[in-house]
Design a protein around this motif. Structure first.
Motif, short mmCIF file in Angstrom:
data_model
loop_
_atom_site.label_atom_id
_atom_site.label_comp_id
_atom_site.label_asym_id
_atom_site.label_seq_id
_atom_site.Cartn_x
_atom_site.Cartn_y
_atom_site.Cartn_z
N ARG A 127 5.70 29.21 46.30
CA ARG A 127 4.83 28.20 45.68
C ARG A 127 3.46 28.12 46.36
O ARG A 127 2.44 28.09 45.69
CB ARG A 127 5.52 26.85 45.72
CG ARG A 127 4.73 25.77 45.06
CD ARG A 127 5.54 24.51 44.95
NE ARG A 127 4.75 23.44 44.44
CZ ARG A 127 4.74 23.05 43.17
NH1 ARG A 127 5.50 23.67 42.31
NH2 ARG A 127 3.99 22.04 42.79
N TRP A 128 3.44 28.05 47.69
CA TRP A 128 2.18 27.94 48.43
C TRP A 128 1.95 29.25 49.15
O TRP A 128 2.78 29.69 49.93
CB TRP A 128 2.23 26.78 49.41
CG TRP A 128 2.39 25.48 48.72
CD1 TRP A 128 1.49 24.86 47.93
CD2 TRP A 128 3.54 24.63 48.78
NE1 TRP A 128 2.01 23.68 47.47
CE2 TRP A 128 3.27 23.50 47.98
CE3 TRP A 128 4.77 24.70 49.41
CZ2 TRP A 128 4.16 22.48 47.80
CZ3 TRP A 128 5.67 23.67 49.23
CH2 TRP A 128 5.36 22.57 48.44
N ARG A 129 0.79 29.84 48.95
CA ARG A 129 0.54 31.19 49.43
C ARG A 129 -0.19 31.28 50.76
O ARG A 129 -0.20 32.33 51.38
CB ARG A 129 -0.27 31.97 48.39
CG ARG A 129 0.46 32.20 47.11
CD ARG A 129 1.64 33.02 47.37
NE ARG A 129 2.03 33.77 46.19
CZ ARG A 129 2.98 34.64 46.20
NH1 ARG A 129 3.61 34.90 47.29
NH2 ARG A 129 3.31 35.25 45.11
N SER A 130 -0.83 30.23 51.23
CA SER A 130 -1.61 30.35 52.46
C SER A 130 -0.69 30.45 53.68
O SER A 130 0.42 29.90 53.69
CB SER A 130 -2.57 29.17 52.61
OG SER A 130 -1.84 27.99 52.84
N ILE A 131 -1.15 31.13 54.69
CA ILE A 131 -0.34 31.39 55.89
C ILE A 131 0.00 30.11 56.65
O ILE A 131 1.16 29.92 57.02
CB ILE A 131 -1.06 32.42 56.79
CG1 ILE A 131 -1.20 33.75 56.08
CG2 ILE A 131 -0.33 32.59 58.11
CD1 ILE A 131 0.11 34.42 55.74
N PRO A 132 -0.95 29.19 56.92
CA PRO A 132 -0.57 27.98 57.67
C PRO A 132 0.46 27.13 56.94
O PRO A 132 1.37 26.58 57.56
CB PRO A 132 -1.89 27.23 57.84
CG PRO A 132 -2.96 28.23 57.68
CD PRO A 132 -2.42 29.25 56.73
N VAL A 133 0.34 27.03 55.63
CA VAL A 133 1.31 26.25 54.87
C VAL A 133 2.67 26.93 54.86
O VAL A 133 3.71 26.27 54.97
CB VAL A 133 0.79 26.01 53.43
CG1 VAL A 133 1.85 25.31 52.59
CG2 VAL A 133 -0.47 25.19 53.45
N THR A 134 2.68 28.25 54.79
CA THR A 134 3.95 28.99 54.83
C THR A 134 4.64 28.80 56.18
O THR A 134 5.86 28.63 56.24
CB THR A 134 3.71 30.48 54.56
OG1 THR A 134 3.08 30.62 53.29
CG2 THR A 134 5.01 31.25 54.56
N ILE A 135 3.88 28.81 57.26
CA ILE A 135 4.47 28.58 58.58
C ILE A 135 5.05 27.18 58.66
O ILE A 135 6.17 26.98 59.16
CB ILE A 135 3.42 28.82 59.69
CG1 ILE A 135 3.09 30.30 59.76
CG2 ILE A 135 3.92 28.32 61.04
CD1 ILE A 135 1.92 30.63 60.66
N LEU A 136 4.34 26.20 58.14
CA LEU A 136 4.84 24.83 58.12
C LEU A 136 6.10 24.71 57.26
O LEU A 136 7.07 24.04 57.65
CB LEU A 136 3.76 23.87 57.59
CG LEU A 136 4.13 22.40 57.54
CD1 LEU A 136 4.36 21.86 58.95
CD2 LEU A 136 3.06 21.61 56.82
N VAL A 137 6.13 25.39 56.13
CA VAL A 137 7.32 25.37 55.26
C VAL A 137 8.50 25.99 55.98
O VAL A 137 9.62 25.47 55.92
CB VAL A 137 7.01 26.09 53.93
CG1 VAL A 137 8.29 26.46 53.19
CG2 VAL A 137 6.13 25.24 53.05
N ILE A 138 8.29 27.10 56.67
CA ILE A 138 9.38 27.77 57.39
C ILE A 138 9.92 26.87 58.50
O ILE A 138 11.13 26.73 58.66
CB ILE A 138 8.91 29.13 57.93
CG1 ILE A 138 8.73 30.11 56.78
CG2 ILE A 138 9.87 29.68 58.97
CD1 ILE A 138 8.06 31.39 57.17
N VAL A 139 9.02 26.23 59.24
CA VAL A 139 9.45 25.34 60.33
C VAL A 139 10.24 24.15 59.78
O VAL A 139 11.32 23.81 60.30
CB VAL A 139 8.23 24.89 61.16
CG1 VAL A 139 8.58 23.74 62.07
CG2 VAL A 139 7.68 26.05 61.96
N LEU A 140 9.73 23.51 58.74
CA LEU A 140 10.40 22.33 58.19
C LEU A 140 11.70 22.68 57.47
O LEU A 140 12.69 21.94 57.58
CB LEU A 140 9.46 21.57 57.26
CG LEU A 140 8.26 20.90 57.95
CD1 LEU A 140 7.37 20.23 56.92
CD2 LEU A 140 8.73 19.92 59.00
N ALA A 141 11.73 23.79 56.76
CA ALA A 141 12.95 24.20 56.06
C ALA A 141 14.05 24.56 57.06
O ALA A 141 15.21 24.17 56.90
CB ALA A 141 12.67 25.38 55.14
#
Length: 152
Positions: free
Chosen positions: A69-83
């Motif tokens: 859904r979100w393609r930017s790298i910082p948001v993806t890192i945040l998604v991985i950490v929270l998930a």
């Protein structure tokens, strides 16, 4: 089926398989002579056969959904950490809750010392972060596939 849905299903199944592999690690650590069928019926050691696959599947699905859904790298890192944190909370403290408060008794000796929560939860978070990052990379690759034009 859209490529995004296929990517989320792969994240869910990959997470579930990783959770089963982690729960089987606890089977390998089992020191008593409990037969495999009895171990499965009991839900593993401290119900890890139930909570680890559910937590890993949740982390895999949330991670792949967010990475697609979100393609930017910082948001993806945040998604991985929270998930992965959500999956670790379901896995380790979830099994502790089932053992000590729901199915078991709180007078059990394993419920007094919660040091394993302080060690096992961050370790599970780390493992699920690695799994979620790998599944997010695979999900992005699958979701980026364009349908091929029919050959006439």
């Amino acid at each position: 089926m859209t490529p995004q849905r296929r990517a989320r299903i792969i994240g869910l199944l990959g997470g579930f398989a990783t959770g089963l592999a982690n729960a089987s690690f606890y089977l390998a650590r089992n020191l008593d002579d409990t037969p495999l069928w009895d171990w499965i019926v009991r839900g593993g050691i401290q119900y890890t056969l139930f909570t680890f696959p559910v937590g890993a599947a949740l982390a895999g699905w949330l991670g792949t959904w967010g990475a697609v859904r979100w393609r930017s790298i910082p948001v993806t890192i945040l998604v991985i950490v929270l998930a992965s944190l959500a999956g670790a909370i379901v896995s380790t403290p979830g099994s502790h809750f089932l053992v000590c408060h729901y199915w078991g008794s709180s007078s059990d000796w394993g419920c007094y010392g919660d040091i394993w929560l302080m060690v096992e939860t961050p370790f599970m978070w780390f493992l699920l972060a690695i799994m979620t990052a790998l599944l997010a990379l695979v999900a992005r690759r699958i979701a980026d596939q364009r349908p091929r034009a029919p050959v006439a």
